[in-house]
Design a protein around this motif. Structure first.
Motif: not given
Length: 260
Positions: A159, A179, A181, A183, A199-203, A205
């Motif tokens: 994280r 892949d 968590l 952010s 890729a695969g880390n939603q938050d 950018c």
């Protein structure tokens, strides 16, 4: 007396020869500590890593252990991938004095990566912790792994943000954190990494992924602005306190000055 001297010289010669053949005791302690600190449900290390027979380069025949030379117990690589190992990050790696490659790919290690990892594996050029269950944040100390060429943390439970300071690792040819968590914005690396590495880390950018949302950029600017305002307020308050302290001291000292 002469016999005693010859015996002493012979003893020292044999001792030095033995240390040259068998390598550093530290390097032998390294896999021993690793074996003791991990859970080995398949018994791979238990069956292969036998410390009962101290011969020339004997640890070099252990599963996953590669040495600089077959006749020396100096560990070059620990290739412990896909052995079903469990538990926290292995301990005792600082005893592998010349460790160059650490591969823990496809195991079931968990818990946070230790903050002191940079001190434990200072000279590693390839670090692969992918496909495990490591949690917590990526330790800040990893920015001190100056020799890293490949740095793979794919498919864990990590994280937090990727610190901007990781961009100073100029030797990197691979930085894969897909892949997880993670952010926040991706640091500005001098190298061009594939979007698949993030890729695969939603938050997560920023380049090479999509641009950060405007709200997130505003939040970052607000945090930076608050930090600047906080620093300015602190400076002003400090100045005011110092000014009044100066006046107070002057008022107390002024009668004494005139009296003198």
């Amino acid at each position: 007396m002469a016999k005693d001297t010859k015996f002493l010289l012979l003893f020292l010669l044999l001792s030095s020869s033995s240390s040259l053949c068998f390598g550093s005791e530290q390097d032998i302690q390294c896999p021993r500590s690793v074996q003791q600190s991990v859970i080995d449900p398949l018994g791979v290390l238990k069956s292969s890593w036998n410390f009962g027979y101290a011969t020339d380069g004997y640890i070099c025949s252990f599963t996953g252990v590669q040495c600089w030379q077959g006749s020396e117990n100096m560990v070059l690589s620990l290739l412990l991938d896909n052995l079903g190992l469990e538990g926290p990050f292995p301990q005792g790696l600082q005893n592998c004095t010349s460790l160059n490659i650490l591969d823990l790919l496809y195991n079931n290690f968990s818990a946070p990566i230790p903050f002191s990892i940079a001190q434990q594996i200072s000279y590693v050029t390839s670090l692969n912790l992918s496909y495990n269950n490591f949690s917590g944040e990526i330790p800040e100390s990893m920015e001190n792994l100056a020799y890293l060429n490949t740095f793979n943390l794919q498919h864990n439970q990590l994280r937090g943000q990727i610190l901007e300071r990781f961009s100073v690792l100029g030797r990197l040819t691979s930085f894969n954190v897909a892949d997880n968590l993670l952010s926040g914005p991706i640091p500005t690396f001098p190298q061009d990494f594939s979007p698949l590495y993030f890729a695969g880390n939603q938050d997560l950018c920023g380049a090479p992924l999509d641009e950060c949302p405007r709200s997130q950029r505003w939040t970052l600017r607000r945090i930076n602005g608050e930090s600047s305002v906080g620093a300015a307020v602190g400076f002003v308050l400090g100045f005011v306190v110092a000014f009044y302290f100066h006046l107070y001291c002057c008022e107390r000292l002024l009668p004494y000055v005139f009296h003198t």
